[in-house]
Write a protein that holds these residues in place. Structure first.
Motif, PDB file in Angstrom:
ATOM      1  N   PRO A   1      11.049   1.935  -4.281  1.00 42.66           N
ATOM      2  CA  PRO A   1       9.786   2.031  -5.022  1.00 42.66           C
ATOM      3  C   PRO A   1      10.040   1.841  -6.518  1.00 42.66           C
ATOM      4  O   PRO A   1      11.063   2.292  -7.031  1.00 42.66           O
ATOM      5  CB  PRO A   1       9.285   3.440  -4.732  1.00 42.66           C
ATOM      6  CG  PRO A   1      10.410   4.166  -4.095  1.00 42.66           C
ATOM      7  CD  PRO A   1      11.411   3.191  -3.625  1.00 42.66           C
TER       8      PRO A   1
ATOM      9  N   ILE B   1       8.177  -1.643   4.180  1.00 40.20           N
ATOM     10  CA  ILE B   1       9.229  -1.811   5.187  1.00 40.20           C
ATOM     11  C   ILE B   1       8.875  -2.966   6.135  1.00 40.20           C
ATOM     12  O   ILE B   1       9.708  -3.809   6.456  1.00 40.20           O
ATOM     13  CB  ILE B   1       9.445  -0.492   5.979  1.00 40.20           C
ATOM     14  CG1 ILE B   1      10.132   0.545   5.080  1.00 40.20           C
ATOM     15  CG2 ILE B   1      10.272  -0.732   7.238  1.00 40.20           C
ATOM     16  CD1 ILE B   1      10.232   1.945   5.688  1.00 40.20           C
TER      17      ILE B   1
ATOM     18  N   ARG C   1       0.840  -1.199   0.000  1.00 44.80           N
ATOM     19  CA  ARG C   1       0.000   0.000   0.000  1.00 44.80           C
ATOM     20  C   ARG C   1       0.875   1.250   0.000  1.00 44.80           C
ATOM     21  O   ARG C   1       0.617   2.219  -0.673  1.00 44.80           O
ATOM     22  CB  ARG C   1      -0.873  -0.045   1.259  1.00 44.80           C
ATOM     23  CG  ARG C   1      -1.995   0.981   1.312  1.00 44.80           C
ATOM     24  CD  ARG C   1      -2.719   0.878   2.655  1.00 44.80           C
ATOM     25  NE  ARG C   1      -1.826   1.201   3.761  1.00 44.80           N
ATOM     26  CZ  ARG C   1      -1.635   0.433   4.822  1.00 44.80           C
ATOM     27  NH1 ARG C   1      -2.289  -0.711   4.943  1.00 44.80           N
ATOM     28  NH2 ARG C   1      -0.800   0.790   5.778  1.00 44.80           N
ATOM     29  N   ASP C   2       1.942   1.223   0.812  1.00 43.56           N
ATOM     30  CA  ASP C   2       2.818   2.385   0.928  1.00 43.56           C
ATOM     31  C   ASP C   2       4.163   1.930   1.478  1.00 43.56           C
ATOM     32  O   ASP C   2       4.362   0.734   1.721  1.00 43.56           O
ATOM     33  CB  ASP C   2       2.178   3.451   1.836  1.00 43.56           C
ATOM     34  CG  ASP C   2       1.771   2.887   3.185  1.00 43.56           C
ATOM     35  OD1 ASP C   2       2.543   2.088   3.749  1.00 43.56           O
ATOM     36  OD2 ASP C   2       0.670   3.222   3.671  1.00 43.56           O
ATOM     37  N   LEU C   3       5.068   2.890   1.688  1.00 44.92           N
ATOM     38  CA  LEU C   3       6.416   2.532   2.119  1.00 44.92           C
ATOM     39  C   LEU C   3       6.419   1.834   3.483  1.00 44.92           C
ATOM     40  O   LEU C   3       7.210   0.919   3.706  1.00 44.92           O
ATOM     41  CB  LEU C   3       7.298   3.791   2.163  1.00 44.92           C
ATOM     42  CG  LEU C   3       8.766   3.542   2.506  1.00 44.92           C
ATOM     43  CD1 LEU C   3       9.457   2.702   1.445  1.00 44.92           C
ATOM     44  CD2 LEU C   3       9.520   4.849   2.703  1.00 44.92           C
ATOM     45  N   ASN C   4       5.538   2.260   4.383  1.00 45.74           N
ATOM     46  CA  ASN C   4       5.507   1.614   5.703  1.00 45.74           C
ATOM     47  C   ASN C   4       5.176   0.131   5.592  1.00 45.74           C
ATOM     48  O   ASN C   4       5.794  -0.701   6.266  1.00 45.74           O
ATOM     49  CB  ASN C   4       4.504   2.311   6.628  1.00 45.74           C
ATOM     50  CG  ASN C   4       5.042   3.635   7.146  1.00 45.74           C
ATOM     51  OD1 ASN C   4       6.132   4.056   6.771  1.00 45.74           O
ATOM     52  ND2 ASN C   4       4.268   4.289   7.995  1.00 45.74           N
TER      53      ASN C   4
END
Lengths: 117, 448
Positions: A111, A93, A87-90
């Motif tokens: 990304p 990670i 969904r996103d960088l978090n």
């Protein structure tokens, strides 16, 4: 969004790992990959052969110049990758942190710039 | 610390504010108060800009999904307020008005843009979901927005210097020029840092969110590190720009207050306490011409008692919780000093004990050095010197000027003048800052 998780670790140290430990690590990798696949976040993965098998290619003045070895000599070497959907960088990670090599090596999370071919 | 002169939005000067009624009746139907005069409206808007613009920005970033778009919307909202409020009165909930106006203007611009070129992917949803529901820009979510902004600016995927720059720009509202001045950097360098950080937030998709429970301790550490970095940048500076840099310490303390208001965590208490207790000594730690005065020689009547009281209470609160860490322990040490009526009355046994706790939380040669100095105060210089020599034989601190200075001081007190001189000279060769160098030179001269 897609992220490429590049797995870096000390190749020399990896080569000296005892068999029992290697087996355990492979099992962990199998679990990690299976879970990723099940969650639908796995786009692709590969393990790379050691850097001694690498060739680096440049074209200079129209000539192909190939040299042995990886592009840069580093303490840790690229050993494989996972291409994941997150969904996103978090989330990326968090996912990368589950990679077994993250405990002794490192995982670079990049990304993806989606390209049309 | 928000100064309109600094943040100086140009529209405050361009817009002419029309005359309005001189009475201030409450218009019950529209729920609006008519302002008493254009000066009052201007003052109201100035104050709102100072107190609320960062809050409005934090919410606009969530609603618009983009820092630059949100900043533009914020400017548009204040421009609209300057046009409309003198005529129509100040709305009952000005903050919600600013958010809703900023969002409307941004979405309107995007709709117009849509006719000419395709919208960015994420904006289709936002335009479609534009229900105008005021609940989404007022109420509980808004407090969270400021936390979201803090955690995004201090995201560990951003370079530390970018985290600091972004925090001061977006959360504190300092201008790029102000930040550049404070860090003694060229403004374009600073501006580029901020542009790159925003680009990374967008391209790597760093989410605008408060981390979950599992990540919180680590992510909070990153936030606290940024705040403390800002504080130290302002506190340790003693160069010509000291005044500007002092502002950095105040900004850091303001950030610390904001943090404990939004996220009551023991280490956030500890950090704020530590900053307040250091700051309390500002007036006493140097002479008017910038020479260093050591703790034991400071005029304690110059210490700020309010800051000491506030800092000490925060330390107590943090120590009473289970989750405190290194900032709290350092603050506790600072509190022992702050509450000693004279240097001689310092409770060195307690300080040594606190250093023992600190070493368990974070083993570092610098902490060991500080503990050795405390031991010297408790048990005499010989005991401290033995510890310092043991630490330095490990080689970790051989290039650290304060280690040599501490060693020199203990040798001096033991009457070992030759050794003291050698250590002061070594410290002097390693020291960078003018006031520290002059202090060491004075000590060296006093030996003879």
């Amino acid at each position: 969004m897609q992220y490429l998780c590049l797995i870096y670790q000390d190749e020399a140290a990896a080569a000296e790992r005892p068999k029992a430990e290697l087996d355990r690590l492979y099992a962990e990798y199998a679990d990690f990959s299976a879970n990723l696949k099940k969650s639908g976040r796995l786009v692709g993965l590969n393990r790379l052969q050691p850097t001694r098998t690498a060739a680096t290619v440049r074209v200079r003045d129209g000539n192909i110049v190939a040299t042995d070895g990886p592009y840069a000599e580093t303490k840790e070497q690229l050993g494989g990758y996972y291409l994941i959907e997150a969904r996103d960088l978090n989330e990326a990670i968090q996912t990368a942190a589950g990679c077994p090599s993250a405990r002794f090596g490192s995982v670079e999370v990049r990304p993806i710039w989606q390209m049309q071919v | 610390m928000h100064r309109l002169e600094g943040a100086n939005p140009s529209w405050f000067k361009i817009v002419k504010v029309g005359a309005v009624s001189s009475s201030a009746p409450m218009d019950k139907l529209s729920g609006k108060i008519t302002a008493v005069g254009d000066v009052d409206v201007r003052d109201t808007i100035d104050a709102l800009y100072r107190d609320e613009s960062r809050r409005v920005l934090a919410t606009l970033i969530r609603l618009l999904g983009d820092f630059d778009r949100a900043e533009e919307a914020l400017a548009e909202a204040f421009r609209a307020a300057l046009e409309q409020w003198p005529r129509d009165g100040v709305p009952e909930n000005p903050r919600a008005w600013l958010v809703s106006t900023g969002r409307f203007k941004a979405l309107d611009a995007l709709r117009r843009q849509k006719r000419v070129e395709p919208l960015p992917d994420d904006m289709h949803e936002r335009v479609a979901a534009d229900d105008g529901d005021p609940a989404s820009f007022d109420g509980e979510a808004v407090g969270d927005d400021r936390l979201r902004l803090i955690f995004t600016c201090c995201h560990p995927a951003l370079a530390p210097e970018a985290q600091v720059a972004l925090t001061l720009r977006e959360i504190c509202g300092l201008t790029t020029e102000e930040i550049a001045r404070a860090f003694l950097l060229p403004a374009p360098t600073l501006a580029q840092r901020i542009v790159r950080a925003k680009a990374k937030i967008k391209s790597a998709r760093i989410p605008y969110e408060v981390p979950g429970r599992a990540d919180l301790p680590e992510r909070l550490d990153a936030v606290l590190r940024v705040v403390y970095l800002v504080f130290n940048e302002g506190y340790s500076a003693s160069s010509g720009a000291a005044v500007t840099r002092h502002d950095l310490s105040s900004e850091a303390i303001r950030l610390g207050r904001l943090l404990i208001e939004l996220l009551p965590e023991p280490e956030a208490d500890g950090l704020l306490a530590l900053m307040l207790l250091h700051e309390s000594r500002r007036a006493a730690r140097s002479t008017p011409d910038g020479e260093l005065i050591l703790l034991d020689e400071q005029d304690r009547s110059l210490w700020n008692r309010d800051q000491i009281a506030e800092g000490s209470a925060l330390v107590e609160r943090a120590l009473a919780s289970r989750g405190f860490g290194a900032y709290t322990v350092q603050a506790a040490i600072a509190a022992v000093h702050a509450n000693a009526p004279t240097a001689d009355a310092t409770d060195w046994a307690r300080i040594v004990a606190l250093y023992d706790v600190l070493l368990r939380a974070e083993r570092s040669p610098v902490v060991e050095l500080n503990r050795a100095v405390a031991v010297a105060m408790r048990d005499g210089p010989a005991a401290g010197l033995a510890l310092i020599d043991a630490i330095m034989s490990g080689g970790d601190l051989s290039d650290y000027h304060l280690a040599h200075a501490a060693r020199a001081d203990l040798c001096r007190r033991l009457g070992r003048t030759t050794e003291a001189r050698a250590s002061y000279k070594r410290a002097l060769a390693l020291a960078q800052q003018g006031p520290e160098r002059r202090f060491l030179e004075r000590r060296l001269a006093d030996l003879k």
